[in-house]
Motif scaffolding. Sequence first.
Motif, PDB file in Angstrom:
ATOM      1  N   GLY A 159     -16.445 -26.261  82.662  1.00  0.00           N
ATOM      2  CA  GLY A 159     -15.682 -27.500  82.490  1.00  0.00           C
ATOM      3  C   GLY A 159     -16.315 -28.712  83.141  1.00  0.00           C
ATOM      4  O   GLY A 159     -15.613 -29.657  83.519  1.00  0.00           O
ATOM      5  N   LYS A 160     -17.629 -28.726  83.250  1.00  0.00           N
ATOM      6  CA  LYS A 160     -18.334 -29.857  83.899  1.00  0.00           C
ATOM      7  C   LYS A 160     -18.134 -31.157  83.111  1.00  0.00           C
ATOM      8  O   LYS A 160     -17.732 -32.178  83.674  1.00  0.00           O
ATOM      9  N   SER A 161     -18.433 -31.078  81.796  1.00  0.00           N
ATOM     10  CA  SER A 161     -18.320 -32.292  80.975  1.00  0.00           C
ATOM     11  C   SER A 161     -16.858 -32.735  80.911  1.00  0.00           C
ATOM     12  O   SER A 161     -16.555 -33.939  81.018  1.00  0.00           O
ATOM     13  N   SER A 162     -15.950 -31.743  80.797  1.00  0.00           N
ATOM     14  CA  SER A 162     -14.518 -32.077  80.752  1.00  0.00           C
ATOM     15  C   SER A 162     -14.099 -32.764  82.044  1.00  0.00           C
ATOM     16  O   SER A 162     -13.269 -33.681  82.036  1.00  0.00           O
ATOM     17  N   PHE A 163     -14.663 -32.305  83.177  1.00  0.00           N
ATOM     18  CA  PHE A 163     -14.323 -32.870  84.480  1.00  0.00           C
ATOM     19  C   PHE A 163     -14.752 -34.351  84.556  1.00  0.00           C
ATOM     20  O   PHE A 163     -13.982 -35.214  85.010  1.00  0.00           O
ATOM     21  N   PRO A 176     -21.651 -22.799  74.928  1.00  0.00           N
ATOM     22  CA  PRO A 176     -22.612 -23.577  75.726  1.00  0.00           C
ATOM     23  C   PRO A 176     -22.882 -24.891  75.002  1.00  0.00           C
ATOM     24  O   PRO A 176     -23.487 -24.901  73.932  1.00  0.00           O
ATOM     25  N   THR A 177     -22.368 -25.966  75.514  1.00  0.00           N
ATOM     26  CA  THR A 177     -22.339 -27.223  74.767  1.00  0.00           C
ATOM     27  C   THR A 177     -23.412 -28.223  75.210  1.00  0.00           C
ATOM     28  O   THR A 177     -24.221 -28.682  74.395  1.00  0.00           O
ATOM     29  N   THR A 178     -23.399 -28.581  76.482  1.00  0.00           N
ATOM     30  CA  THR A 178     -24.318 -29.626  76.947  1.00  0.00           C
ATOM     31  C   THR A 178     -25.753 -29.100  76.964  1.00  0.00           C
ATOM     32  O   THR A 178     -26.023 -28.052  77.549  1.00  0.00           O
ATOM     33  N   ASN A 179     -26.616 -29.853  76.269  1.00  0.00           N
ATOM     34  CA  ASN A 179     -28.014 -29.378  76.213  1.00  0.00           C
ATOM     35  C   ASN A 179     -28.981 -30.421  76.762  1.00  0.00           C
ATOM     36  O   ASN A 179     -30.179 -30.368  76.531  1.00  0.00           O
ATOM     37  N   ILE A 190      -7.336 -24.939  87.014  1.00  0.00           N
ATOM     38  CA  ILE A 190      -6.262 -24.355  87.818  1.00  0.00           C
ATOM     39  C   ILE A 190      -4.973 -24.208  87.013  1.00  0.00           C
ATOM     40  O   ILE A 190      -4.064 -23.497  87.416  1.00  0.00           O
ATOM     41  N   ASP A 191      -4.906 -24.885  85.851  1.00  0.00           N
ATOM     42  CA  ASP A 191      -3.711 -24.762  85.007  1.00  0.00           C
ATOM     43  C   ASP A 191      -3.553 -23.351  84.494  1.00  0.00           C
ATOM     44  O   ASP A 191      -2.480 -22.947  84.042  1.00  0.00           O
ATOM     45  N   LEU A 192      -4.630 -22.556  84.562  1.00  0.00           N
ATOM     46  CA  LEU A 192      -4.558 -21.182  84.041  1.00  0.00           C
ATOM     47  C   LEU A 192      -3.980 -20.211  85.078  1.00  0.00           C
ATOM     48  O   LEU A 192      -3.739 -19.051  84.762  1.00  0.00           O
ATOM     49  N   ASP A 207     -17.593 -31.922  75.033  1.00  0.00           N
ATOM     50  CA  ASP A 207     -17.252 -30.636  75.666  1.00  0.00           C
ATOM     51  C   ASP A 207     -16.904 -29.648  74.568  1.00  0.00           C
ATOM     52  O   ASP A 207     -16.742 -30.029  73.399  1.00  0.00           O
ATOM     53  N   GLY A 208     -16.826 -28.405  74.936  1.00  0.00           N
ATOM     54  CA  GLY A 208     -16.516 -27.413  73.908  1.00  0.00           C
ATOM     55  C   GLY A 208     -16.546 -26.011  74.480  1.00  0.00           C
ATOM     56  O   GLY A 208     -17.059 -25.793  75.586  1.00  0.00           O
ATOM     57  N   PRO A 209     -16.016 -25.046  73.734  1.00  0.00           N
ATOM     58  CA  PRO A 209     -15.858 -23.684  74.264  1.00  0.00           C
ATOM     59  C   PRO A 209     -17.144 -22.853  74.271  1.00  0.00           C
ATOM     60  O   PRO A 209     -17.162 -21.748  74.802  1.00  0.00           O
TER      61      PRO A 209
HETATM   62  N1  LIG Z   1      -7.625 -24.390  80.465  1.00  0.00           N
HETATM   63  C1  LIG Z   1      -8.576 -25.253  80.786  1.00  0.00           C
HETATM   64  N2  LIG Z   1      -9.629 -25.369  80.001  1.00  0.00           N
HETATM   65  C2  LIG Z   1     -10.571 -26.269  80.343  1.00  0.00           C
HETATM   66  C3  LIG Z   1     -10.472 -27.056  81.484  1.00  0.00           C
HETATM   67  N3  LIG Z   1     -11.589 -27.827  81.562  1.00  0.00           N
HETATM   68  C4  LIG Z   1     -12.313 -27.526  80.494  1.00  0.00           C
HETATM   69  N4  LIG Z   1     -11.724 -26.588  79.759  1.00  0.00           N
HETATM   70  C5  LIG Z   1     -12.259 -25.962  78.539  1.00  0.00           C
HETATM   71  O1  LIG Z   1     -13.406 -25.208  78.816  1.00  0.00           O
HETATM   72  C6  LIG Z   1     -14.322 -25.289  77.756  1.00  0.00           C
HETATM   73  C7  LIG Z   1     -15.638 -25.763  78.277  1.00  0.00           C
HETATM   74  O2  LIG Z   1     -15.574 -27.080  78.711  1.00  0.00           O
HETATM   75  P1  LIG Z   1     -16.837 -27.981  78.916  1.00  0.00           P
HETATM   76  O3  LIG Z   1     -16.468 -29.203  79.600  1.00  0.00           O
HETATM   77  O4  LIG Z   1     -17.599 -28.131  77.645  1.00  0.00           O
HETATM   78  O5  LIG Z   1     -17.645 -27.048  79.853  1.00  0.00           O
HETATM   79  P2  LIG Z   1     -19.085 -27.298  80.407  1.00  0.00           P
HETATM   80  O6  LIG Z   1     -19.148 -26.707  81.749  1.00  0.00           O
HETATM   81  O7  LIG Z   1     -19.497 -28.696  80.270  1.00  0.00           O
HETATM   82  O8  LIG Z   1     -19.928 -26.382  79.440  1.00  0.00           O
HETATM   83  P3  LIG Z   1     -21.464 -26.509  79.102  1.00  0.00           P
HETATM   84  O9  LIG Z   1     -21.749 -27.891  78.719  1.00  0.00           O
HETATM   85  O10 LIG Z   1     -21.665 -25.568  77.990  1.00  0.00           O
HETATM   86  O11 LIG Z   1     -22.184 -26.091  80.296  1.00  0.00           O
HETATM   87  C8  LIG Z   1     -13.748 -26.261  76.763  1.00  0.00           C
HETATM   88  O12 LIG Z   1     -13.160 -25.529  75.749  1.00  0.00           O
HETATM   89  C9  LIG Z   1     -12.722 -27.004  77.548  1.00  0.00           C
HETATM   90  O13 LIG Z   1     -11.660 -27.436  76.758  1.00  0.00           O
HETATM   91  C10 LIG Z   1      -9.332 -26.912  82.283  1.00  0.00           C
HETATM   92  O14 LIG Z   1      -9.124 -27.578  83.301  1.00  0.00           O
HETATM   93  N5  LIG Z   1      -8.402 -26.005  81.878  1.00  0.00           N
END
Ligand SMILES: Nc1nc2c(ncn2[C@@H]2O[C@H](COP(=O)(O)OP(=O)(O)OP(=O)(O)O)[C@@H](O)[C@H]2O)c(=O)[nH]1
Length: 581
Positions: free
Chosen positions: A62-66, A82-85, A183-185, A78-80
């Motif tokens: 969840g790095k990009s989401s953060f 491996p997204t960020t390249n 943490i919502d999980l 972001d995505g489920p």
């Molecule tokens: N339940 C839940 N899902 C989350 C949260 N943050 C991110 N996600 C989900 O986790 C998945 C990965 O999120 P990304 O932000 O793409 O993760 P990332 O770490 O950037 O992934 P890479 O770019 O592949 O390294 C996505 O489907 C998000 O929707 C969260 O706080 N809670």
Amino acid sequence: MLNITTKTKHRDIFPEVVNLLDNSKKFFERIGASDMEKKVVEMRAQLNEPFYLLVAGEYNSGKSSFINAMCGERVLTDGPTPTTNRITLLTYGDKVEIKEVGDHLCQATYPMESLKDVTLVDTPGTNSIIIEHSALTESFVHRAELVLFVTSADHPFTESERQFLQFLKNKWGRKVLFILNKIDLKTPEELNEIINFLEKNCYRLLGFEPKILAVSAREAYRAKVEGNKELLDKSKIVEVENFIFDKLDLDTKIDFKLVSPLKYLFNVFTELQHNLSEKVNKCNTDIKSIERFETRLKNKKHDMQEYTLKYKDEIKLVFSRLKEKLDNFLNSYVTIKSVTFSKVGREKIDEKFKREVYGLLNPQVDLDRIIDDVVDYVARNNRALWDLARDHIEKEVGYDRRAGSILDGHAERHYDDRKHEIEIALKSRSKEFRELDIDRESERINSSVQGGFISFLVTEAFAIGIGVSAIMIFSWIVPPPVTIGISVALAAIGFAILPKRRKTFRNEFIKRTDAICERFVEFMKFEIDKAIDRVIEDISNNISSYRDLRWTEREEIVRQVSEVNMLLESVKTLMRKSGLS
Ligand SMILES: Nc1nc2c(ncn2[C@@H]2O[C@H](COP(=O)(O)OP(=O)(O)OP(=O)(O)O)[C@@H](O)[C@H]2O)c(=O)[nH]1
Ligand SMILES: [Mg+2]
């Protein structure tokens, strides 16, 4: 750009850190470590850039989401899966913009005040099946002043995370802040358990107590987009933002900025110091090992020379056998009786001489055999010593055969050439032995025997003549007993002539053969020693070229050690000044 004039400490240290980085760059440039040189140059340039906050962690944590949650806008994909390249540097800008600035490197802007002195760095996730993602992130770590390590609450602290954290701490000495995402999980109880687990294992496995900030990036993002205050509180994003942007005040950030290269260089130089000292030890061991081999070669040379002394006796034996055969010949064929009979039998003495003395067991053949033995012995040892030297260089000194010249795959030809060389040296000059010319010696014995025999005949004829005439003619002048006495004496002289000639021939023959034997022995000793010398010298030269190589290497390493020591001292001094140690 950061203003570095807030604290006097920073004002003092800044130019010194710059100087250290410049000197380190020169050092890495000199030793040809271009990778390190590049990193140091980047760190030097980064001193004037905003604070780099690297958001790293496993894929999907969840790095990009953060980052999106902090912006309240989906700036990054972001995505489920491996997204960020690629690496994205997110800095302050009036509007949202993303542009590619290099290979797998993007520059993004977002109008958020906090980004004025902090650059958020989004990175590809580690531990995915796309290996390049990890490599890309690892290649950027040296540029981060602080790492926000995002771990997912649904699988916190995996083994691969431990490895990555170890890499961040040990190799780069980076400060790490844990972001426990998703943490919502989990229920609050489960979260407590997870946080305890993280704290305990981080200390146990990595040796530090982690600062852990829990968050739900998903809820935070939604809350900001929807303007949902309750969800925002629940997501805990505000605590995280406060900590990152407010608690980490400018001075702390500058501390990190100045300290990051110091910590990094401390690790690099300490490791280098260790590696270089191991290299010096290895050089010393190798040099000693080569010197031991050189001593072994010297001893071997001595042994070979000692061993080949036996050929001297063998040569002498050939000549003494020749003398024996001569004596047998003289005793058997050069007596009045045998000469008389052989004359009667018309058998030529010179042919007999050739057959009896030189025929069977011809000394020339014996000497050739000795030479062959010597050639074999030296050539065998030459080959064995080269093999030994090559093994030694490869196994003990650890040089690759292809890297050195030690009979680079031409061994067989070299061995044959050397054998041939020794053979030629020994055989060609040994021809001098042929001075003991069989034909001339045969002529000599012939003339000695012929002359002796004729003199014998003439003398005996005189003796008989005197005897007879004494009785018949002079008996009236000289009493017969006197003339008979004269004729007997003459006869006796006649009988002594042949043995005397034989003795003279024998003495002269022996003198001639002794002289040849002596010369031959001398020649052989000289040539054998020369051949052994060359064998040993060749191998020694080759071996010592490896020793010289190690000497040169050691000199260079020792020089590097003193440079590293100096640089490390500077690092330590600056670390003390910055309150790090
Ligand atoms: N339940 C839940 N899902 C989350 C949260 N943050 C991110 N996600 C989900 O986790 C998945 C990965 O999120 P990304 O932000 O793409 O993760 P990332 O770490 O950037 O992934 P890479 O770019 O592949 O390294 C996505 O489907 C998000 O929707 C969260 O706080 N809670
Ligand atoms: Mg991502």
